[in-house]
Design an enzyme around this catalytic site. Sequence first.
Site, PDB file in Angstrom:
ATOM      1  N   SER B  12       0.845  -1.195   0.000  1.00  0.00           N
ATOM      2  CA  SER B  12       0.000   0.000   0.000  1.00  0.00           C
ATOM      3  C   SER B  12       0.878   1.242   0.000  1.00  0.00           C
ATOM      4  O   SER B  12       1.718   1.396  -0.888  1.00  0.00           O
ATOM      5  CB  SER B  12      -0.937  -0.060   1.217  1.00  0.00           C
ATOM      6  N   HIS B  39      -2.391  -0.678  -3.623  1.00  0.00           N
ATOM      7  CA  HIS B  39      -3.489   0.280  -3.495  1.00  0.00           C
ATOM      8  C   HIS B  39      -3.161   1.540  -4.302  1.00  0.00           C
ATOM      9  O   HIS B  39      -2.107   2.128  -4.101  1.00  0.00           O
ATOM     10  CB  HIS B  39      -3.686   0.684  -2.027  1.00  0.00           C
ATOM     11  N   ASP B 132      -5.261  -4.054   5.474  1.00  0.00           N
ATOM     12  CA  ASP B 132      -5.577  -4.951   4.362  1.00  0.00           C
ATOM     13  C   ASP B 132      -4.425  -5.962   4.244  1.00  0.00           C
ATOM     14  O   ASP B 132      -3.267  -5.600   4.417  1.00  0.00           O
ATOM     15  CB  ASP B 132      -5.719  -4.128   3.068  1.00  0.00           C
TER      16      ASP B 132
END
Lengths: 274, 195
Positions: B12, B39, B132
């Site tokens: 991310s 992401h 996540d």
Amino acid sequence: MKHKDILEPEISLLLETVYQKYHYDFRQYSEAHIRRRIMNRMAMSGLEDVSQMRSKILNDETFASRLLQDLSITVTEMFRDPGFYRSLRENVIPVLKTYPFIKIWHAGCSTGEEAYSMSIILQEEGLYDRTTIYATDFNQQALNKAKEGIFSNELMKEYTINYQLSGGKESFSGYYTSNYNNVIMNQSLKKNIVWANHNLVTDGVFAEVHLILCRNVLIYFERDLQNKVQALFYNSLINGGILCLGSKEGLRFTDLYEEYVELDKKQRIFKKKY
Amino acid sequence: MMQYEAIVVGVSSGGMNAMKVLFSILPKDFSIPVIIVQHVSSHSDNQWIKILNDKSDLYIKEADEKEKIEQGTAYIAPANYHLLIGKNKTFSLTVDERVNFARPSIDVLFESAAEVYKSKLIGVVLTGSNNDGTKGIKRIKEYGGLAIIQDPETAESAYMPASAITAVKADYILSLEDISYLLIQLGNGIKTYLT
């Protein structure tokens, strides 16, 4: 290995049961998608395995209809992918303007956000009064919501940005009336939309149309079913008709690739050859 | 000896730098397919993937729907779509609701990959500032796969790897460079490294 395995034959049997009892055909849906939704439903409903879910589907209609909702995706936005709608204004609207009347099929319209987006563009381009939009989905619950045209007020900020990015020049808030937490779309946007239940998997051609939009629906299907639905679209389009797909969908792996020309490669807009 | 069939990577914030490091080390024709969720903003296009590919020996591309997963390739999930893996080892894309506020979500990829590759899967959690990937790496371990997590102290954003470490007994906790060399060894079938 602690985790219980999910076997393909069990899922096949489950989908067969759904089809036999409720006549919804998910048998050629993307295996990965179906597996994920079934796993989620099993966890949420505290079920042990797929066969337990299967007997619940047979005996519990409320549960079955919940599973149908799980398998049908209703995530959508107004002016989703603004770049697409910009291209629609620039490349598709001029073609539509050449017709005395226009028929548009919005296949897999879900809760209607994209159909309303289309109505807005057609109004702004002066084409709405000679257009009929057939907005179809197999999910009756989603269609009912679409018909109401009531959406959460919270979403309007994002939709306004999408609208502006798509080349909209009016005031977006003029297209709806706010009422506490919700907005209701203007009646004038609804009057030429025909909402209808149609299942791409099991139903056939119902009209000859100038434009088909089916965005982010085919990604949920395996290749053979994609091909079958592409044939349905091809047979529903007039010569020179236009097909709009989702940004990751294409015709390259279908039998019909040669039958279209690309109007906008990036935005996946295709024109049926004469 | 274990022959791994796929590597899934979740990354991310800090991911652009992390991927530059990873792909400066992984060789051309690397024997295990690498599948990545990074992401990015939902409006992001795939230009950055092309730029990353230009500087990498290993071939990097955006994952296409129903594309067959092949060796010698690194695949990156497209912006605004979840990336899933089918039992026939092809990709599926969905526009399902966001998971952990993310689409693509690392958990969605990891869970579907674990169910397909089981013990022949390597899961890698790198820099990031949300959780996540935590559920996903746990699922990979449950199926007997290998869990590799970036040492939070070496990560640009420590939160995501730290969250993963609390959820599973990681097989390796290493710096990004060491992870890259470990992957090469695992790809060559060499079993022990920094154990």
